[in-house]
Scaffold this motif. Structure first.
Motif, mmCIF file in Angstrom:
data_model
loop_
_atom_site.group_PDB
_atom_site.id
_atom_site.type_symbol
_atom_site.label_atom_id
_atom_site.label_comp_id
_atom_site.label_asym_id
_atom_site.label_seq_id
_atom_site.Cartn_x
_atom_site.Cartn_y
_atom_site.Cartn_z
ATOM 1 N N ALA A 1 0.828 -1.202 0.000
ATOM 2 C CA ALA A 1 0.000 0.000 0.000
ATOM 3 C C ALA A 1 0.862 1.252 0.000
ATOM 4 O O ALA A 1 0.549 2.242 -0.664
ATOM 5 C CB ALA A 1 -0.927 -0.002 1.215
ATOM 6 N N GLN A 2 1.964 1.213 0.739
ATOM 7 C CA GLN A 2 2.836 2.381 0.762
ATOM 8 C C GLN A 2 3.472 2.629 -0.595
ATOM 9 O O GLN A 2 3.568 3.769 -1.049
ATOM 10 C CB GLN A 2 3.928 2.216 1.813
ATOM 11 C CG GLN A 2 4.770 3.481 1.949
ATOM 12 C CD GLN A 2 5.969 3.284 2.833
ATOM 13 O OE1 GLN A 2 6.667 2.304 2.707
ATOM 14 N NE2 GLN A 2 6.191 4.204 3.729
ATOM 15 N N HIS A 3 3.897 1.549 -1.260
ATOM 16 C CA HIS A 3 4.497 1.733 -2.575
ATOM 17 C C HIS A 3 3.471 2.225 -3.583
ATOM 18 O O HIS A 3 3.806 2.923 -4.539
ATOM 19 C CB HIS A 3 5.128 0.429 -3.052
ATOM 20 C CG HIS A 3 6.445 0.129 -2.417
ATOM 21 N ND1 HIS A 3 7.531 0.951 -2.540
ATOM 22 C CD2 HIS A 3 6.848 -0.899 -1.638
ATOM 23 C CE1 HIS A 3 8.555 0.450 -1.877
ATOM 24 N NE2 HIS A 3 8.162 -0.672 -1.307
ATOM 25 N N ALA A 4 2.191 1.846 -3.378
ATOM 26 C CA ALA A 4 1.149 2.350 -4.267
ATOM 27 C C ALA A 4 0.812 3.798 -3.946
ATOM 28 O O ALA A 4 0.566 4.611 -4.845
ATOM 29 C CB ALA A 4 -0.101 1.483 -4.152
ATOM 30 N N LEU A 5 0.793 4.129 -2.644
ATOM 31 C CA LEU A 5 0.448 5.481 -2.221
ATOM 32 C C LEU A 5 1.603 6.438 -2.442
ATOM 33 O O LEU A 5 1.455 7.497 -3.056
ATOM 34 C CB LEU A 5 0.039 5.463 -0.744
ATOM 35 C CG LEU A 5 -0.390 6.792 -0.134
ATOM 36 C CD1 LEU A 5 -1.628 7.327 -0.829
ATOM 37 C CD2 LEU A 5 -0.648 6.629 1.358
ATOM 38 N N LEU A 6 2.774 6.079 -1.935
ATOM 39 C CA LEU A 6 3.966 6.894 -2.092
ATOM 40 C C LEU A 6 4.858 6.200 -3.119
ATOM 41 O O LEU A 6 5.783 5.470 -2.772
ATOM 42 C CB LEU A 6 4.695 7.046 -0.749
ATOM 43 C CG LEU A 6 3.862 7.648 0.386
ATOM 44 C CD1 LEU A 6 4.678 7.700 1.664
ATOM 45 C CD2 LEU A 6 3.368 9.038 0.014
ATOM 46 N N ALA A 7 4.538 6.411 -4.365
ATOM 47 C CA ALA A 7 5.252 5.737 -5.445
ATOM 48 C C ALA A 7 6.734 6.104 -5.398
ATOM 49 O O ALA A 7 7.092 7.261 -5.133
ATOM 50 C CB ALA A 7 4.658 6.132 -6.794
ATOM 51 N N PRO A 8 7.615 5.131 -5.604
ATOM 52 C CA PRO A 8 9.057 5.431 -5.608
ATOM 53 C C PRO A 8 9.396 6.514 -6.618
ATOM 54 O O PRO A 8 8.888 6.520 -7.744
ATOM 55 C CB PRO A 8 9.691 4.086 -5.983
ATOM 56 C CG PRO A 8 8.687 3.061 -5.578
ATOM 57 C CD PRO A 8 7.352 3.693 -5.801
ATOM 58 N N ILE A 9 10.243 7.418 -6.213
ATOM 59 C CA ILE A 9 10.644 8.533 -7.062
ATOM 60 C C ILE A 9 12.049 8.271 -7.582
ATOM 61 O O ILE A 9 12.959 7.994 -6.790
ATOM 62 C CB ILE A 9 10.596 9.858 -6.282
ATOM 63 C CG1 ILE A 9 9.145 10.178 -5.881
ATOM 64 C CG2 ILE A 9 11.174 10.998 -7.108
ATOM 65 C CD1 ILE A 9 9.002 11.430 -5.055
ATOM 66 N N PRO A 10 12.266 8.339 -8.874
ATOM 67 C CA PRO A 10 13.615 8.095 -9.409
ATOM 68 C C PRO A 10 14.579 9.189 -8.987
ATOM 69 O O PRO A 10 14.192 10.241 -8.478
ATOM 70 C CB PRO A 10 13.389 8.078 -10.919
ATOM 71 C CG PRO A 10 12.128 8.836 -11.139
ATOM 72 C CD PRO A 10 11.271 8.582 -9.928
ATOM 73 N N SER A 11 15.843 8.935 -9.228
ATOM 74 C CA SER A 11 16.878 9.881 -8.799
ATOM 75 C C SER A 11 16.918 11.145 -9.644
ATOM 76 O O SER A 11 17.579 12.118 -9.266
ATOM 77 C CB SER A 11 18.244 9.203 -8.826
ATOM 78 O OG SER A 11 18.530 8.739 -10.132
ATOM 79 N N SER A 12 16.233 11.152 -10.781
ATOM 80 C CA SER A 12 16.132 12.370 -11.585
ATOM 81 C C SER A 12 14.741 12.446 -12.183
ATOM 82 O O SER A 12 14.225 11.461 -12.707
ATOM 83 C CB SER A 12 17.193 12.384 -12.696
ATOM 84 O OG SER A 12 17.014 11.295 -13.577
ATOM 85 N N VAL A 13 14.133 13.609 -12.068
ATOM 86 C CA VAL A 13 12.805 13.872 -12.619
ATOM 87 C C VAL A 13 12.878 15.206 -13.353
ATOM 88 O O VAL A 13 13.160 16.242 -12.741
ATOM 89 C CB VAL A 13 11.726 13.929 -11.526
ATOM 90 C CG1 VAL A 13 10.370 14.255 -12.141
ATOM 91 C CG2 VAL A 13 11.652 12.611 -10.768
ATOM 92 N N GLY A 14 12.629 15.177 -14.657
ATOM 93 C CA GLY A 14 12.770 16.412 -15.427
ATOM 94 C C GLY A 14 14.188 16.919 -15.321
ATOM 95 O O GLY A 14 15.152 16.154 -15.467
ATOM 96 N N PRO A 15 14.364 18.196 -15.018
ATOM 97 C CA PRO A 15 15.718 18.730 -14.904
ATOM 98 C C PRO A 15 16.348 18.508 -13.536
ATOM 99 O O PRO A 15 17.508 18.857 -13.328
ATOM 100 C CB PRO A 15 15.508 20.230 -15.153
ATOM 101 C CG PRO A 15 14.141 20.492 -14.622
ATOM 102 C CD PRO A 15 13.340 19.252 -14.922
ATOM 103 N N GLN B 1 17.738 16.672 -9.968
ATOM 104 C CA GLN B 1 18.207 15.536 -9.192
ATOM 105 C C GLN B 1 17.324 15.463 -7.938
ATOM 106 O O GLN B 1 17.049 16.493 -7.314
ATOM 107 C CB GLN B 1 19.663 15.706 -8.781
ATOM 108 C CG GLN B 1 20.649 15.752 -9.940
ATOM 109 C CD GLN B 1 22.041 16.081 -9.447
ATOM 110 O OE1 GLN B 1 22.315 17.221 -9.076
ATOM 111 N NE2 GLN B 1 22.925 15.094 -9.445
ATOM 112 N N VAL B 2 16.906 14.262 -7.566
ATOM 113 C CA VAL B 2 15.910 14.119 -6.506
ATOM 114 C C VAL B 2 16.346 13.043 -5.510
ATOM 115 O O VAL B 2 16.946 12.031 -5.894
ATOM 116 C CB VAL B 2 14.523 13.756 -7.081
ATOM 117 C CG1 VAL B 2 13.476 13.726 -5.966
ATOM 118 C CG2 VAL B 2 14.118 14.727 -8.162
ATOM 119 N N ALA B 3 16.032 13.277 -4.244
ATOM 120 C CA ALA B 3 16.202 12.257 -3.210
ATOM 121 C C ALA B 3 15.059 12.403 -2.220
ATOM 122 O O ALA B 3 14.583 13.512 -1.959
ATOM 123 C CB ALA B 3 17.549 12.403 -2.501
ATOM 124 N N VAL B 4 14.604 11.280 -1.666
ATOM 125 C CA VAL B 4 13.475 11.249 -0.735
ATOM 126 C C VAL B 4 13.820 10.343 0.432
ATOM 127 O O VAL B 4 14.439 9.287 0.248
ATOM 128 C CB VAL B 4 12.189 10.741 -1.419
ATOM 129 C CG1 VAL B 4 11.038 10.686 -0.429
ATOM 130 C CG2 VAL B 4 11.821 11.616 -2.594
#
Length: 412
Positions: free
Chosen positions: A146-160, A162-165
């Motif tokens: 349920a958590q993976h469905a609700l809080l979908a994994p975010i890749p290390s880069s989205v658009g321009p 760099q991302v971390a969670v």
């Protein structure tokens, strides 16, 4: 964060396929490890210690009843079969020691009967415990899904970006809580949300799911960020009780150099400039949390934040800033961010995570989420950054031209 998890595509588990010989050896080692884990080592040690005490002291009946501690202790660590084995061993040793010490037959039979009763009761307790553990494992598996469905994994880069969670639920056993976040590329640029639902547990999870569902739908449909927020507000007004609400920051990156931020009663984001300075993006016109607009009549406003090459933005929930140490001191997030900021968002959050965990002594008492974005220097042209820095405040739609410029506040 003791139960913190990193969401990114590179962190999903990978299954490797091996040849038959290696696979069979690994399976054998796994079975041996499982057998060793299920062996009631501590109960056997207790039984052995009692036997040694009886042999050394020869006290007979004084020590024999203590052998019931073996199967009773095995019930907490072993399956029913292991409990029965420990009980049978304890009964055999009790009979041998009783005969050796000359214990009267009636007393020895009473000891053996008591030992048999304890063994059977312990085996039943072990069976019930094992069943509950299997049910709990299934529930935790569902909660994880349920958590993976609700809080979908975010890749290390989205658009321009760099991302971390990093995310940690206060109810660690449930692995899911009332904090929410999402970051999605849309036809109108990258859009993101981070929020905190009032309360914890399943009701908070349901509200978080509602907010994320509406956000993901509206973010793709609405060209105006304030309209996205308005759709979330309308949905919450229909579905929440009068005393429920959600604090949130909704942001968008519609064009190079322009980051739009809408703050609805949430902790202000932290803007890290390429120079390393940290500024709090405080709302110029504070707005109520989502779900409470009907009570106040106030509408959120849009802030425009220039985002230059190398700049970073940290979105977070109050589970981070309200974390206390043993002296009841709050964690200074802005100062920690200034100490640990780097060109790799994942490394920055790793350092913040370790420092926060040390600050609270290993366990947070509220849901906590951190979302860090960085604009790499090679992506955004410097000419796109507005001169003078700061943020422009624009009223609710229909929006007139920007009214003025406000420089970001100092570090907390």
């Amino acid at each position: 964060m003791s139960q913190a998890r990193e969401h990114g595509s590179e962190h999903w588990p990978k299954r490797t396929f091996r040849n038959g010989g290696v696979g069979s050896g690994a399976a054998a080692r796994k079975r041996a490890a499982h057998l060793a884990f299920g062996t009631p080592v501590l109960p056997l040690l207790v039984v052995g210690a009692i036997v040694l005490a009886d042999l050394a002291g020869g006290a007979g009946i004084i020590w024999l009843p203590l052998l019931a501690a073996g199967p009773a202790l095995a019930a907490t660590t072993s399956r029913p079969f292991g409990v029965l084995c420990v009980g049978l061993l304890a009964a055999a040793l009790s009979a041998v020691l009783g005969i050796r010490d000359g214990v009267p037959g009636a007393e020895l039979m009473a000891v053996l009967s008591a030992l048999a009763a304890v063994t059977l009761a312990s085996a039943l307790a072990s069976a019930l415990r094992w069943r509950r553990e299997r049910v709990l494992a299934a529930v935790r598996s569902v909660a994880e899904a349920a958590q993976h469905a609700l809080l979908a994994p975010i890749p290390s880069s989205v658009g321009p970006f760099q991302v971390a969670v990093r995310y940690s639920a206060a109810a660690a056993e449930a692995r899911i809580g009332g904090d929410l976040y999402a970051l999605v590329p849309t036809p109108y640029g990258v859009r993101m949300i981070i929020g905190d639902v009032r309360g914890k547990g399943l009701p908070a999870v349901g509200t978080a799911a509602l907010v994320l569902g509406v956000f993901r739908e509206a973010a793709y449909d609405e060209p105006d960020l304030l309209t996205v927020v308005a759709r979330i507000e309308r949905s919450l007004a229909r579905n929440l009780d009068y005393d429920d609400f959600v604090t949130a920051v909704v942001a968008g990156y519609p064009e190079p150099g322009r980051l739009e931020v809408v703050n609805c009663g949430h902790a202000p984001p932290l803007h890290v400039r390429a120079s390393g300075s940290v500024a709090s993006v405080d709302p110029v016109d504070p707005a109520p949390p989502l779900g409470l607009r009907a009570l106040t009549g106030e509408t959120p406003s849009l802030q425009v934040l220039p985002l230059a090459d190398g700049d970073q933005l940290l979105l977070y929930t109050d589970g981070v800033t309200e974390a206390r140490d043993h002296g009841r001191e709050f964690y200074a997030l802005a100062e920690g961010l200034a100490r640990h900021v780097s060109d790799e968002p994942a490394s920055t959050l790793d350092a913040l995570d370790a420092e926060l965990q040390a600050h609270v002594g290993g366990r947070l008492h509220d849901d906590a989420a951190l979302l860090l974005l960085r604009m790499p220097a090679s992506v955004e042209p410097a000419s796109a950054v507005a001169a003078g820095g700061g943020s422009v405040t624009v009223p609710s739609p229909p929006r007139p031209p920007a009214a003025g410029v406000r420089c970001g506040g100092g570090a907390e």
